[in-house]
Design a protein around this motif. Structure first.
Motif, PDB file in Angstrom:
ATOM      1  N   ASN A   1       3.110  -3.823  -9.957  1.00 18.44           N
ATOM      2  CA  ASN A   1       3.367  -3.620  -8.534  1.00 18.44           C
ATOM      3  C   ASN A   1       2.710  -4.678  -7.660  1.00 18.44           C
ATOM      4  O   ASN A   1       2.785  -4.591  -6.432  1.00 18.44           O
ATOM      5  CB  ASN A   1       2.871  -2.239  -8.098  1.00 18.44           C
TER       6      ASN A   1
ATOM      7  N   THR B   1       0.812  -1.222   0.000  1.00 15.52           N
ATOM      8  CA  THR B   1       0.000   0.000   0.000  1.00 15.52           C
ATOM      9  C   THR B   1       0.844   1.271   0.000  1.00 15.52           C
ATOM     10  O   THR B   1       0.307   2.359  -0.229  1.00 15.52           O
ATOM     11  CB  THR B   1      -0.956   0.029   1.209  1.00 15.52           C
ATOM     12  N   THR B   2       2.141   1.147   0.255  1.00 17.00           N
ATOM     13  CA  THR B   2       3.014   2.318   0.156  1.00 17.00           C
ATOM     14  C   THR B   2       3.315   2.670  -1.300  1.00 17.00           C
ATOM     15  O   THR B   2       3.839   3.755  -1.579  1.00 17.00           O
ATOM     16  CB  THR B   2       4.337   2.065   0.896  1.00 17.00           C
ATOM     17  N   ASN B   3       3.000   1.769  -2.220  1.00 17.73           N
ATOM     18  CA  ASN B   3       3.134   2.089  -3.639  1.00 17.73           C
ATOM     19  C   ASN B   3       2.123   3.147  -4.032  1.00 17.73           C
ATOM     20  O   ASN B   3       0.958   3.082  -3.626  1.00 17.73           O
ATOM     21  CB  ASN B   3       2.917   0.840  -4.509  1.00 17.73           C
ATOM     22  N   LYS B   4       2.553   4.103  -4.823  1.00 18.26           N
ATOM     23  CA  LYS B   4       1.649   5.169  -5.234  1.00 18.26           C
ATOM     24  C   LYS B   4       0.657   4.694  -6.283  1.00 18.26           C
ATOM     25  O   LYS B   4      -0.400   5.299  -6.456  1.00 18.26           O
ATOM     26  CB  LYS B   4       2.450   6.356  -5.767  1.00 18.26           C
ATOM     27  N   GLU B   5       1.010   3.618  -6.986  1.00 24.13           N
ATOM     28  CA  GLU B   5       0.164   3.150  -8.076  1.00 24.13           C
ATOM     29  C   GLU B   5      -0.260   1.697  -7.856  1.00 24.13           C
ATOM     30  O   GLU B   5       0.551   0.864  -7.452  1.00 24.13           O
ATOM     31  CB  GLU B   5       0.896   3.265  -9.414  1.00 24.13           C
TER      32      GLU B   5
END
Length: 452
Positions: free
Chosen positions: A312, A303-307
């Motif tokens: 991902n 969930t720290t991924n922006k996309e």
């Protein structure tokens, strides 16, 4: 410590298996430790007696046995007895143990909901004290919050404050979320078009059975709280390829939710054929785990991924025999991931083979499960070491060849001199004997072996 840490639902009989497993995700029976798990089983068909539709506490010492464990009714047999009318627990779909040592049971109130003569009781939230196994609350959902086609199948519990806990019950039949406040002992219904199924994602195929489901909001997973003590609810309809989110700040008050329609966000797409049922978020790592029912797999997203993109997202386990229809996912308070698969579509549209293992519980430490996937949160020193060692090996070979060539050139010149002095030997024999003698006599034996 919690007596009951993880909760799963089951449609008939749970069987552990000790069949071969992957490197990281293992069948529960292969773990030699005490297993304490709660299992719920909805009364989907009338052929299932009250003994097969109970909420159970399974406690045993595992010993790699393939024998099904004995299921103990929770909290007792009387809670499931239908002989005198409505039992305390009618048809529990999913359950959740919170950090306050309470067990939340989402009871959809239907008996035989795959039959034409379904018996319906009002759906309810039952909350038990896990220390005493006594019931704390029996909250029947208000009539105006339950629609004709309602089907409550999943629950998420926001337990940041034990005295001000919120429960979110998803309605997959008539799209909506019923929010329950422990403090107020009251509930309200939230609606949004993101809760609805995608008509282009209603076709499913599981182990040769093709069917069409229009299940609305199903997967619900809560993040750890932010500085204001609000969590993010990640959710998706089952008949959908998309993932959505909303802050619980907008769910805890119906008027606030209605006034902030745009607070609900579309995160992205899981890709083709990637419908998902259940999901669960590990608050420590921030990893969202979710099933991929058509693909017999469980996947993850950090969930720290922006996309929220396919690149991902990681596949942590995929197996066309053992992971047929992953139906529940949990992470316990000891950082272990738990997955239940139960082959439900085969049971609904075909027939289960009693000679096969049809129900499995898988477990693995979270960090092991996500290792070497797109969700990995551990610094990969092993990968760096492998690269360094490979670089050293290549470098050593290059150096060895250079040294060998250099010495060979020197020796060839020396051979020309020696060949003139030794008339009884050919130049080739002198060349060979001198080089071999030098290489064996000095430090180049190891280098010569590497070159060869």
């Amino acid at each position: 410590m919690h007596k009951h840490r993880d909760c799963y639902r089951l449609h008939q009989l749970l069987m552990y298996t000790s069949s071969p497993h992957s490197e990281e995700i293992i069948d529960a029976a292969t773990s030699a430790k005490t297993v304490n798990r709660d299992i719920s089983s909805p009364r989907i068909r009338y052929i299932m007696s009250h003994q097969e539709s109970l909420l159970c506490n399974d406690t045993r010492e595992t010993n790699n046995s393939t024998t099904s464990p004995k299921l103990i009714p929770y909290p007792n047999w009387a809670a499931h007895d239908t002989s005198n009318g409505k039992p305390l627990i009618v048809s529990p779909f999913r359950i959740r143990a919170d950090k306050c040592n309470r067990l939340w049971v989402l009871d959809n109130g239907k008996i035989g909901n795959l039959e034409n003569n379904t018996t319906k009781y009002p759906p309810a939230l039952l909350v038990f004290d896990l220390e005493t196994d006594t019931i704390l609350r029996n909250y029947v959902l208000p009539e105006e919050q339950v629609k004709e086609d309602s089907g409550f199948a999943n629950i998420a519990v926001e337990d940041t404050d034990c005295d001000d806990t919120f429960a979110y019950a998803g309605d997959l039949g008539k799209p909506g979320i019923v929010v329950y406040s422990w403090k107020k002992n009251d509930s309200w219904r939230i609606m949004h078009h993101y809760f609805h199924p995608d008509p282009l994602a209603c076709d499913f195929s599981v182990k040769g059975h093709n069917f069409s489901w229009t299940d609305a909001i199903f997967g619900m997973a809560l993040s750890a709280p932010n500085a204001d003590n609000y969590s993010t609810l990640y959710f998706h309809p089952m008949a959908s390829y998309n993932e959505f989110s909303v802050s619980t700040e907008y769910l805890r008050n119906q008027s606030v939710a209605d006034a902030n329609f745009n607070a609900f966000k579309l995160l992205g797409n899981r890709g083709p054929n990637a419908q998902s049922s259940v999901s669960f978020l590990d608050p420590k790592t921030g990893i969202l785990f979710y099933s991929l029912v058509n693909l017999n797999a469980v996947a993850c997203w950090r969930t720290t991924n922006k996309e929220y993109l396919m690149k991902n997202q990681g596949r942590i386990y995929m197996d066309d025999m053992k992971m047929i229809y992953p139906t529940d996912i949990k992470v316990d308070y000891d950082d272990n991931l738990w997955i239940l698969s139960n082959r439900m579509p085969i049971w609904m549209y075909g027939k289960l083979d009693s000679n096969e293992v049809n129900f499995r519980v898988f477990t693995a430490p979270v960090l092991n499960a996500i290792s070497h996937t797109a969700c990995d949160v551990t610094p990969r020193s092993d990968i760096l070491d492998k690269f360094v060692n490979k670089f050293k090996n290549v470098t050593n070979k290059i150096v060895a060849k250079l040294v060998f060539t250099y010495i060979k050139d020197i020796l060839e010149k020396q051979v020309q001199v020696e060949a003139k002095a030794v008339k009884c030997k050919s130049a080739y024999e002198v060349h060979r004997s001198i080089i071999q003698d030098v290489l064996n006599r000095f430090f180049l034996k190891e280098i010569r072996e590497k070159v060869q």
